[in-house]
Design an enzyme around this catalytic site. Structure first.
Site, PDB file in Angstrom:
ATOM      1  NE  ARG E  96      -3.366 -10.273 -21.651  1.00 43.61           N
ATOM      2  CZ  ARG E  96      -2.209 -10.840 -21.791  1.00 43.61           C
ATOM      3  NH1 ARG E  96      -1.814 -11.377 -22.994  1.00 43.61           N
ATOM      4  NH2 ARG E  96      -1.596 -11.196 -20.596  1.00 43.61           N
ATOM      5  CE  LYS E 133       1.305   1.966   2.723  1.00 44.18           C
ATOM      6  NZ  LYS E 133       2.615   2.385   2.675  1.00 44.18           N
ATOM      7  CE  LYS E 154      -1.959   4.131   9.946  1.00 40.14           C
ATOM      8  NZ  LYS E 154      -2.198   3.965   8.666  1.00 40.14           N
ATOM      9  CD  GLU E 184       0.906   3.517  12.366  1.00 41.58           C
ATOM     10  OE1 GLU E 184       0.238   2.547  11.433  1.00 41.58           O
ATOM     11  OE2 GLU E 184       0.992   4.881  12.231  1.00 41.58           O
ATOM     12  CG  ASP E 205       4.918   3.501  10.653  1.00 41.88           C
ATOM     13  OD1 ASP E 205       5.006   2.652   9.853  1.00 41.88           O
ATOM     14  OD2 ASP E 205       4.992   4.703  10.779  1.00 41.88           O
TER      15      ASP E 205
END
Lengths: 271, 271, 271, 271, 271, 271
Positions: E96, E133, E154, E184, E205
């Site tokens: 597994r 992310k 940012k 950004e 962005d």
């Protein structure tokens, strides 16, 4: 001094409650509060209360713990050792792990106390210590020295070096100057050689009380005398009276029965 | 299955020999080779041989280990359990840690065997299991279920839920469907309620053999019957004959005395 | 004895190469093989070769390492210390971490050798040791005793206990019987009190050679004499000739300059 | 940013005081309170105060610490850097580990300050950085980039790729677009090739100030110019005046001497 | 590069099989041997084979693994990816965990391949990368830069610094010289300011393809152009044709469906 | 129950921010304070808020967090889930790791809620569970049973044992009495055998709804009926109406898309 103990507390909690306590989580809402009492179910010398406190706090920092006695004290059957108050789920999650530490450490402390009392009763000033025969992983709780700290020349070392004199000499040249050199002796002849070699501690291994007495006479203050091997409460006084300085008792840590303890909880009024 | 055991082996070695064995390093050159034998010094059921092997190999991958028997076998006093060959310093560095595992696990196995034999002698098919009262940090060696796996409704849960029926119902709604729901019963009334609530295992806590017999009659096959609390070898048969399925014995892990073992070494010819 | 060292090797590799070596991975195919040589770029006493070997093997078990000398040997500028053969990416990934261990440990070993040679030149049998002023995390490589092993009564302890006599007495009652009791002395009066109290080692702190000489005369063989504090190569002989047994040199571990080393690689023919 | 530093603090405490401080425990009762001062025993740039604070708090959360200055400030001989108040045993248990961090980090900071001052004195805007030649395990304290973050094409890569142009091209295709590509140049010819290949940083390795000047002229603003290799305070200005942007100084971390610090304690009135 | 991956493999095995596989242990004797095949149950790009191999070997070093393809290759439904041979219990214990790594990494690789193919089809040389992310704990498998390596200014930074110019200036003064400074941009005005401030990468962005086209025109080669935010396969070509250099696709790691795989075993003849 | 989760939080922070956030450190002074809001950017079922809180507190204990909703609640697009106040650098350092946990756990919770709603809509009382096909390292967040807790006899076990009857019998003799024995059935014939063997749960693997209906009729209450394999929202009702007790949906954990969240910050007035 808590660094290693925290590691052991986390390991214990992780294996008993790493994924939580599904029964308690099924039955109690998160907000349900209780008070828990840890009780002695037999007379004992208590040990492990600070560790038990850490178990409760590690499970949930919202649990408040009050110790009702201190490590090293006697507790009679039925007395309360510790009070904890907080979320019911947290108290029940911590219960088994906290009790497992307390029962084992108090079991050891209770046996240790019997030997210490026996030592005191002899009026000889003899000292009781434990051995390296401990439970792996529990060294931090037993305060035993490791191979890196303690210079102990045993039979295997002597055979390999050729003689006690040679083994002591090699060790003195290499080992830290702050450690005493200890030689394990199996016979009176070993004892004579150890004295001649300048051993600072001589450990008499598995000797009868009368043999010990002869060894003590041979050593005559030239080294600290330690005995080890199969000493129980019955034979303790005979050994102590033979004039030794230190008695090493493996039973302290490797065979003490667990003390009997339990935890009961009551919902806090208003919760 | 070795991941956790390796963690424990490393922890044990680190605390006993993390900085090496200064006595052996003082006496033996690095190239000195020996053969070591681990011997039983009393009759025992052996357990921990694979772990002992890992201790030797972890200290030094140049040590070769041959097991002379297998975990679970009986060994008579004087028999050799394990042979290890390699650098003398490595053998002596591993000695105490390997013996500490073997003595504790074989001690537990020997007590477990006595109970298993007692179970077999009754001809009842009763099963002996241990409890969660283990040594913290040693779960991997005891194979006990944790709070996250085992659904056990105890007195504290019942009080909080209001009744056994309510506690079972809440648990059934939340707990994994692959776990049986076990209820701890303190009285015959508890037993009746547990049966009515559909408990799949009923644990009779601290009941006398005759009370157990009545409980078994009440349950009448509707649930697995487990007993727990103070069962020793003397009372074992009485309980087994009362018709229970499972007997839980805390003494298996928390109070078994260490088995008596030793290691002797001999320099390898030519080294 | 490798357990802690492995932890340090892993920590070092993780911080230098935990996510791999993107330059090497961009340039070499996985199958590209090379041979690497680690060279001394100045004369030095070599230390850390076994650790360097573990660094290469930990990065990739397919790398084969051959040591060309041993820890403790002298190496002249330009000589090869270690050969490694295997995937080029693995050799380059291990390079910096292996060199970082070698340069620091060989730097310490080279300074230590200078002090050891100075000690030998005095013909006094004096012993050179290091202090607890080490790099945190590197204890396993320095073999220094910890607070748990070494009984050292310092000025702060003496002030608190009220006198040297009282501090020694309390310590003797509590500390392991296998450790020698060491007292730090700031003055000849301290020395007198330490002798009277039965100290087994007396550490003379920051004393001039002539003061040391007077202290040695006062002690007159009743205890091992250790000195500490600001001893450098220039003053070494003066201190050694003053009759001390042990000289503790903090510079061994906390201020030795790194040794100069480099690694060069060559593609293996056919790769 | 504290996660890795906590790991190092715990490792350091565990090796120095994992089993406690037996001398202090022998002499002081648990309830005895003191105030400790950490003092500079020479002029220094201070670094490591926050880490020292964590050492005290990790040993015992009951210790209260007040910093008397901040990391990066100058401290004159005799000034107090940190006050700590709490149980005497805890203060003494933390002492050596806290000082070990402070002495090493302040030693590095003091050397770094000398280079930074030298840089400022040149009026060139040149920047001083350290290298990857650090103490293994201490990366978190040095803030150096690892192999996974920094694209640095060295001699071994160039040889393997066949040319600087080919090495840069392969790296540009594979490495993160957010990293600048740095090429190590051993000669002016290497410099020409690196410029032609579009290197974004060119590191001049072990070149004399005059050679550096020629390289800077060749590069003529097309890339950041970094120099590395054997730069000391004496030669610093010559290199800086040659027009480089960045000077990499390995000595910052691998050979700075420890700063001289001490801790003194006084019993708190009433304790 | 394996250090962190080993940590993750051990964590995964410990949580799935830390106490062994009780079903397999109930059914198979320890000596029972089998051969296992891991099969693709749909077309996929394979990833994780080396990790799967380590899972089998970590469970039992007696298991022999042969990879039938390599990471990055396409596999058609029904093809065999890996053969493993060894004790049946060990194969089933590893199953597994090995499949969980393979299914997740191959799922990500298969989505990544779709985007890479879309990129290639545009003929623009645009590069596809993933974002930060990711799944916490899986960084080592995704090769993403961390906050300590990547200088990304940012919106929150810009607001705080007062302007893009000020934010870039402060960052240039402090951040490593080997990292490119990325800004950004939420609007064309941001783009203008970023170019003026000397940003080395500009991340657009959440802009539409036509807005991106205008931004690219404004930047006009002065910086690398990266886009991020909601790019899917359908809109991919439009963005790529707008002239950007790099497209960052969060879906690569945070939302790829698991690939479908299975393992079948057959007892080895003679076992 | 937090022990393992803390391990995962630390691992995640270490890989994203182990060396700090260089952009934020370049732009903000240490004393700059802000308030951060975590916002839902789409409708979702929220999960992971307590973990997000721990991420902020672990980065900096000076950050104060207030949850605006609770795990398990619905949140509409634009709503605030969590407020955090403290040093700006700390808020930005924690941002990505906190969001990564929240987006993945809320993504899973949102899919789980769809299945739970589908289950409720059928009015059958059917229960939805997840599988062991999880992300390695994330078990603590998914609450799935491991191989050591769950007795599941699969095709490979049955082939090896010779028959379902034999496999069940061997397992019953060895496995914990508190676990139900589950048998995986591939056909109606398997189902018949599983019922005859006394299986307590029968898992129907990859069967069509009509085949499931026949299997349920065959089992007729003698065991819990679980189905697994490729069940999606579209086919859910058909399966639920076929009369099964439990539906196991691998998609819950291995393929749920991440939820869309963001964090915005504002400087605190006066800071």
């Amino acid at each position: 001094m808590w660094v290693r103990i925290d590691t052991l507390v986390d390991l214990a909690l992780e294996e008993d409650a790493g994924y939580g306590d599904i029964t308690s989580q099924s039955i109690f809402p998160l907000a349900h509060l209780s008070q828990a009492q840890v009780l002695a179910r037999e007379d004992m010398v208590v040990c492990g209360l600070e560790i038990a406190r850490r178990v409760f706090c590690r499970v949930d920092s919202a649990v408040k713990v009050e110790l009702q006695t201190s490590d090293g004290n006697h507790a009679v059957e039925g007395s309360t050792l510790l009070l904890a108050e907080g979320p019911t789920i947290s108290l029940l999650t911590a219960e088994r792990t906290a009790l497992n530490f307390l029962q084992r450490l108090s079991g050891i402390a209770s046996v240790a106390h019997q030997f210490a009392a026996a030592a005191k009763a002899t009026g000889t000033g003899v000292r009781v210590v434990d051995t390296r025969k401990t439970t792996p992983g529990w060294r931090a709780l037993n305060h035993r020295s490791s191979l890196g700290e303690h210079v102990l020349i045993k039979e295997n070392h002597i055979l390999a070096a050729g003689s006690i004199a040679e083994a002591v000499q090699r060790t003195r040249a290499q080992a830290p100057h702050c450690a005493k050199i200890e030689v394990e002796a199996e016979s009176l002849d070993d004892v004579r050689q150890a004295v001649a070699a300048g051993a600072e501690i001589i450990m008499l291994d598995n000797m009868s009380p009368s043999l010990v007495q002869q060894a003590v006479a041979l050593i005559d203050g030239a080294a600290i005398v330690e005995i080890s091997g199969g000493i129980c409460l019955d034979s303790f006084a005979d050994y102590a009276m033979a004039g030794v300085d230190v008695i090493s008792v493996g039973a302290l840590t490797h065979s003490a029965p667990a003390a009997d303890l339990s935890m009961i909880i009551a919902a806090r009024s208003g919760s």
